[in-house]
Design a protein around this motif. Structure first.
Motif, PDB file in Angstrom:
ATOM      1  N   VAL A 171       5.861  52.546   0.052  1.00 39.02           N
ATOM      2  CA  VAL A 171       5.972  51.513   1.439  1.00 39.02           C
ATOM      3  C   VAL A 171       7.485  51.448   1.618  1.00 39.02           C
ATOM      4  CG1 VAL A 171       5.495  49.530   2.530  1.00 39.02           C
ATOM      5  CG2 VAL A 171       3.739  50.591   0.944  1.00 39.02           C
ATOM      6  N   ALA A 172       7.961  51.607   3.020  1.00 42.46           N
ATOM      7  CA  ALA A 172       9.363  51.420   3.494  1.00 42.46           C
ATOM      8  C   ALA A 172       9.097  50.670   4.920  1.00 42.46           C
ATOM      9  CB  ALA A 172       9.754  52.986   3.856  1.00 42.46           C
ATOM     10  N   PRO A 192      12.882  26.087  -2.688  1.00 42.89           N
ATOM     11  CA  PRO A 192      12.181  27.673  -2.290  1.00 42.89           C
ATOM     12  C   PRO A 192      12.151  28.123  -3.443  1.00 42.89           C
ATOM     13  CG  PRO A 192      13.864  26.622  -0.941  1.00 42.89           C
ATOM     14  CD  PRO A 192      14.120  26.052  -1.881  1.00 42.89           C
ATOM     15  N   ARG A 193      10.908  29.277  -3.397  1.00 43.52           N
ATOM     16  CA  ARG A 193      10.866  30.256  -4.354  1.00 43.52           C
ATOM     17  C   ARG A 193      10.292  31.595  -3.847  1.00 43.52           C
ATOM     18  NH1 ARG A 193       8.775  30.480 -10.470  1.00 43.52           N
ATOM     19  NH2 ARG A 193      10.445  29.210 -10.715  1.00 43.52           N
ATOM     20  N   ASN A 194      11.218  32.652  -3.997  1.00 41.96           N
ATOM     21  CA  ASN A 194      10.718  33.866  -3.418  1.00 41.96           C
ATOM     22  C   ASN A 194      10.334  34.827  -4.205  1.00 41.96           C
ATOM     23  OD1 ASN A 194      11.441  32.951  -0.619  1.00 41.96           O
ATOM     24  ND2 ASN A 194      13.635  32.851  -1.501  1.00 41.96           N
ATOM     25  N   LEU A 195       9.420  35.692  -4.413  1.00 41.03           N
ATOM     26  CA  LEU A 195       9.087  36.706  -5.343  1.00 41.03           C
ATOM     27  C   LEU A 195       8.954  37.999  -4.375  1.00 41.03           C
ATOM     28  CD1 LEU A 195       6.297  35.035  -7.376  1.00 41.03           C
ATOM     29  CD2 LEU A 195       8.969  34.933  -7.816  1.00 41.03           C
ATOM     30  N   ILE A 196       9.751  38.999  -4.984  1.00 44.69           N
ATOM     31  CA  ILE A 196       9.843  40.299  -4.250  1.00 44.69           C
ATOM     32  C   ILE A 196       9.542  41.329  -5.019  1.00 44.69           C
ATOM     33  CG2 ILE A 196      11.261  41.713  -2.762  1.00 44.69           C
ATOM     34  CD1 ILE A 196      13.130  39.275  -2.097  1.00 44.69           C
ATOM     35  N   ARG A 197       8.773  42.097  -4.584  1.00 41.64           N
ATOM     36  CA  ARG A 197       8.454  43.362  -5.644  1.00 41.64           C
ATOM     37  C   ARG A 197       7.861  44.559  -4.790  1.00 41.64           C
ATOM     38  NH1 ARG A 197       3.417  42.264  -9.397  1.00 41.64           N
ATOM     39  NH2 ARG A 197       2.425  42.104  -7.473  1.00 41.64           N
ATOM     40  N   ALA A 198       9.027  45.448  -5.231  1.00 43.50           N
ATOM     41  CA  ALA A 198       9.054  46.752  -4.669  1.00 43.50           C
ATOM     42  C   ALA A 198       8.293  47.853  -5.599  1.00 43.50           C
ATOM     43  CB  ALA A 198      10.302  47.237  -4.204  1.00 43.50           C
ATOM     44  N   GLY A 199       7.250  48.592  -5.196  1.00 39.92           N
ATOM     45  CA  GLY A 199       6.588  49.535  -6.054  1.00 39.92           C
ATOM     46  C   GLY A 199       7.346  50.890  -5.982  1.00 39.92           C
ATOM     47  N   ASP A 200       6.825  51.795  -6.748  1.00 38.69           N
ATOM     48  CA  ASP A 200       7.851  53.161  -6.903  1.00 38.69           C
ATOM     49  C   ASP A 200       8.004  53.706  -5.414  1.00 38.69           C
ATOM     50  OD1 ASP A 200       7.337  52.623  -9.600  1.00 38.69           O
ATOM     51  OD2 ASP A 200       5.834  54.286  -9.965  1.00 38.69           O
ATOM     52  N   GLY A 201       9.432  53.874  -5.454  1.00 39.42           N
ATOM     53  CA  GLY A 201       9.514  54.494  -4.116  1.00 39.42           C
ATOM     54  C   GLY A 201       9.586  53.609  -2.949  1.00 39.42           C
ATOM     55  N   ALA A 202       9.285  52.462  -2.996  1.00 35.39           N
ATOM     56  CA  ALA A 202       9.327  51.408  -1.777  1.00 35.39           C
ATOM     57  C   ALA A 202      10.837  50.893  -1.331  1.00 35.39           C
ATOM     58  CB  ALA A 202       8.486  50.262  -2.090  1.00 35.39           C
ATOM     59  N   SER A 220      19.018  21.549  -2.057  1.00 36.63           N
ATOM     60  CA  SER A 220      18.496  23.047  -2.090  1.00 36.63           C
ATOM     61  C   SER A 220      18.490  23.602  -3.418  1.00 36.63           C
ATOM     62  CB  SER A 220      18.932  24.038  -0.905  1.00 36.63           C
ATOM     63  OG  SER A 220      18.587  23.457   0.415  1.00 36.63           O
ATOM     64  N   ASP A 221      17.547  23.876  -4.087  1.00 37.17           N
ATOM     65  CA  ASP A 221      17.453  24.391  -5.332  1.00 37.17           C
ATOM     66  C   ASP A 221      16.471  25.731  -5.130  1.00 37.17           C
ATOM     67  OD1 ASP A 221      17.219  25.170  -8.039  1.00 37.17           O
ATOM     68  OD2 ASP A 221      16.506  23.088  -8.711  1.00 37.17           O
ATOM     69  N   THR A 222      17.144  26.770  -5.284  1.00 35.96           N
ATOM     70  CA  THR A 222      16.247  28.031  -4.857  1.00 35.96           C
ATOM     71  C   THR A 222      16.423  29.048  -6.017  1.00 35.96           C
ATOM     72  OG1 THR A 222      18.117  29.488  -4.095  1.00 35.96           O
ATOM     73  CG2 THR A 222      17.422  27.720  -2.403  1.00 35.96           C
ATOM     74  N   LEU A 223      15.231  29.929  -5.884  1.00 33.40           N
ATOM     75  CA  LEU A 223      15.143  30.764  -6.925  1.00 33.40           C
ATOM     76  C   LEU A 223      14.369  32.046  -6.222  1.00 33.40           C
ATOM     77  CD1 LEU A 223      13.972  30.550 -10.507  1.00 33.40           C
ATOM     78  CD2 LEU A 223      12.871  32.402  -8.942  1.00 33.40           C
ATOM     79  N   THR A 224      14.944  33.235  -6.449  1.00 34.16           N
ATOM     80  CA  THR A 224      14.515  34.425  -5.882  1.00 34.16           C
ATOM     81  C   THR A 224      14.580  35.441  -6.951  1.00 34.16           C
ATOM     82  OG1 THR A 224      15.371  34.058  -3.570  1.00 34.16           O
ATOM     83  CG2 THR A 224      14.945  36.172  -4.407  1.00 34.16           C
ATOM     84  N   ARG A 225      13.290  36.103  -7.245  1.00 32.28           N
ATOM     85  CA  ARG A 225      12.993  37.073  -8.101  1.00 32.28           C
ATOM     86  C   ARG A 225      12.530  38.382  -7.572  1.00 32.28           C
ATOM     87  NH1 ARG A 225      13.737  38.855 -13.525  1.00 32.28           N
ATOM     88  NH2 ARG A 225      11.666  40.195 -14.192  1.00 32.28           N
ATOM     89  N   ILE A 226      13.210  39.420  -8.028  1.00 31.57           N
ATOM     90  CA  ILE A 226      13.062  40.811  -7.285  1.00 31.57           C
ATOM     91  C   ILE A 226      12.668  41.756  -8.373  1.00 31.57           C
ATOM     92  CG2 ILE A 226      14.253  42.634  -5.953  1.00 31.57           C
ATOM     93  CD1 ILE A 226      16.010  40.469  -4.752  1.00 31.57           C
ATOM     94  N   VAL A 227      11.756  42.690  -8.270  1.00 32.08           N
ATOM     95  CA  VAL A 227      11.566  43.646  -9.302  1.00 32.08           C
ATOM     96  C   VAL A 227      11.383  44.986  -8.449  1.00 32.08           C
ATOM     97  CG1 VAL A 227       9.501  44.440 -10.786  1.00 32.08           C
ATOM     98  CG2 VAL A 227      10.084  42.062 -10.604  1.00 32.08           C
ATOM     99  N   LEU A 228      12.070  45.981  -8.969  1.00 33.08           N
ATOM    100  CA  LEU A 228      12.054  47.220  -8.358  1.00 33.08           C
ATOM    101  C   LEU A 228      11.519  48.356  -9.282  1.00 33.08           C
ATOM    102  CD1 LEU A 228      15.084  45.727  -7.852  1.00 33.08           C
ATOM    103  CD2 LEU A 228      15.402  47.613  -6.237  1.00 33.08           C
ATOM    104  N   GLY A 229      10.449  49.157  -8.810  1.00 35.41           N
ATOM    105  CA  GLY A 229       9.937  50.202  -9.437  1.00 35.41           C
ATOM    106  C   GLY A 229      10.735  51.583  -9.363  1.00 35.41           C
ATOM    107  N   ARG A 230      10.204  52.456  -9.853  1.00 26.68           N
ATOM    108  CA  ARG A 230      11.206  53.685 -10.065  1.00 26.68           C
ATOM    109  C   ARG A 230      11.485  54.183  -8.388  1.00 26.68           C
ATOM    110  NH1 ARG A 230       9.812  58.731 -13.995  1.00 26.68           N
ATOM    111  NH2 ARG A 230      11.372  60.229 -13.362  1.00 26.68           N
ATOM    112  N   GLY A 231      12.651  54.562  -8.401  1.00 23.46           N
ATOM    113  CA  GLY A 231      13.081  55.038  -7.239  1.00 23.46           C
ATOM    114  C   GLY A 231      13.054  53.966  -6.155  1.00 23.46           C
ATOM    115  N   ALA A 232      12.767  52.779  -6.287  1.00 22.63           N
ATOM    116  CA  ALA A 232      12.715  51.756  -5.319  1.00 22.63           C
ATOM    117  C   ALA A 232      14.016  51.439  -4.693  1.00 22.63           C
ATOM    118  CB  ALA A 232      12.021  50.590  -5.552  1.00 22.63           C
ATOM    119  N   ARG A 233      14.324  50.759  -3.525  1.00 27.82           N
ATOM    120  CA  ARG A 233      15.399  50.366  -3.132  1.00 27.82           C
ATOM    121  C   ARG A 233      15.228  48.937  -2.308  1.00 27.82           C
ATOM    122  NH1 ARG A 233      18.810  50.114   1.641  1.00 27.82           N
ATOM    123  NH2 ARG A 233      20.915  50.588   1.237  1.00 27.82           N
TER     124      ARG A 233
END
Length: 443
Positions: A171-172, A192-202, A220-233
């Motif tokens: 997905v792009a 605020p809490r943000n969860l971001i996940r990009a699957g393979d190639g997303a 403001s006490d914030t947390l952002t978590r990002i997970v990138l799959g294979r080839g994700a950007r």
């Protein structure tokens, strides 16, 4: 000695938790209630950091510890919130708006988002995601609840909302997602809490934007978590434009899969005291990480950036450039850490921190670090602190340019390459326009 219950801030949060816990999102989910309870226990044990902690050596949070901030499970949206949102909106984006810590669909655009998104993209409020995608959220939370310090533990216990961005493989997103967090009043704490996940190639661009009124003191006490799959950007821009009496503490962490690319921009213009801890772990072969930052301070602002690029696998590449412009008695802290693990052969890492001081009272503490445990690597780092070049000023003035305009030109030129990697034109234009207002005396 760590700040403990004798400070008003700590017992204030501890005593507020029991009544709030049953009102916070996911209160009926046993796993989330356990997670919040455990986080509060970690906060009670950790307290708030002090300057005796190495990572907080140059940043005191005593002003926060002396205050008691209200935490609210729900809030009314002020009538002028729409005006604030429109003033800070960025053209050409999907916009999710959070006011005083809570999602406001009526101010978000376009809504409903699914009608404008490709199949396989799930974007919305994190609190609402617990109702719709509870099983997926549970797995994600297990990875996200890391309490590196008391502020991270507080966020894990008290978060009320934030963004959920989950992209299936391939997905792009063509348009950036603009997460606009608006604080409207003083004496409150937002988590605020943000969860971001990009699957393979997303791929996606996410703009995390924090604003608030200059006359109000809030946290403001914030947390952002990002997970990138294979080839994700993922391109993540964090724009901190809080009110000048506010306190802003942020944690951004990324976990990179094979051949993924993570692009981070951290821009800090507001706040009485702000700190951003940004980390990425290159957890598989062929990862690429680019971290860039620009911090601009005047008056008595204190701006802290701690970064960590963890090369845990072979053939990773990282580039880091942070720049600071400081006037009056402003102070900045930069601590950039690059780790090259024993198995991370053929790592290529370059780190630089450059600072421009516009007054004799401005100050910066800079500490670029390289920790290399592999032998087949190419790594370098450096830091500079200086003033405007007198010869360049003379050159411009000799050609009929006034002193104020000449200084402004040189400051913009100094900051330009810290913004060069921002691909969204309207966002880059917005950032360039903010520079003069951040340093009114210098510009």
């Amino acid at each position: 000695m760590r700040i403990g219950p004798e400070e008003p801030c700590v017992p204030g949060f501890l005593s507020a938790y029991p009544s709030l816990a049953v009102q916070l999102p996911g209160a009926v989910l046993p796993w989330l209630r356990r997670s919040r309870d455990e986080a509060l226990e970690r906060f009670a044990a950790l307290g708030l950091p002090t300057t005796r902690d190495e990572d907080w050596k140059y940043t005191s949070v005593a002003a926060i510890a002396r205050r008691v901030f209200r935490v609210e499970a729900a809030t009314d949206v002020p009538g002028d919130a729409r005006t604030v949102v429109l003033r800070h909106a960025i053209e050409g984006t999907h916009r999710l708006v959070f006011v005083d810590g809570h999602f406001v669909p009526g101010l978000s655009q376009p809504m409903p988002l699914p009608a404008t998104l490709p199949e396989g993209a799930r974007i919305g409020s994190l609190a609402q995601a617990l109702d719709t995608w509870a099983e997926d959220a549970e797995a994600f939370f297990a990875a996200a609840d890391e309490a590196a310090d008391g502020f991270a533990a507080l966020n894990a216990a008290f978060w009320s909302d934030g963004a959920w961005i989950d992209l299936a493989a391939g997905v792009a997103l063509e348009a950036p997602v603009h997460l606009l967090f608006v604080t409207t009043r003083g004496d409150i704490a937002n988590f605020p809490r943000n969860l971001i996940r990009a699957g393979d190639g997303a791929s996606a661009t996410v703009i995390e934007h924090h604003v608030g009124p200059d006359g109000a003191s809030y946290l403001s006490d914030t947390l952002t978590r990002i997970v990138l799959g294979r080839g994700a950007r993922i391109a993540h821009t964090k724009l901190q434009q809080e009110g000048r009496r506010s306190f802003h503490l942020a944690n951004v962490s990324a976990e990179q899969g094979r051949d993924s690319a993570f692009l981070s921009h951290a821009l800090a213009f507001g706040g009485q005291l702000s700190r951003a801890a940004i980390t990425t772990r290159l957890g598989a072969e062929g990862c690429d990480a680019k971290l860039a930052g620009l911090y601009v301070g005047s008056g008595r602002q204190h701006i802290d950036h701690h970064t960590c690029i963890d090369h845990a696998s072979p053939r990773g590449t990282s580039r880091e450039l942070y720049k600071g412009v400081l006037d009056d008695a402003a102070r900045a802290v930069f601590n950039g850490r690059v780790i090259v693990r024993p198995d991370a052969q053929r790592t290529d890492a370059l780190q630089s921190n450059r600072n421009l001081l516009l007054s004799e009272e401005a100050e910066v503490d800079t500490k670029p670090q390289l920790e290399i445990w592999a032998d087949d690597v190419k790594c370098a780092h450096g830091a500079t602190v200086g003033q405007l070049d007198a010869d360049q000023l003379h050159y411009l003035r000799a050609r009929g340019i006034g002193e104020g305009d000449a200084r402004a030109l040189l400051i913009r030129a100094f900051a330009a390459d810290a913004l060069a990697g921002i691909e969204h034109g309207p966002l880059r234009a917005r950032l360039e326009s903010l520079l003069p207002g951040a340093l009114p005396e210098a510009m």
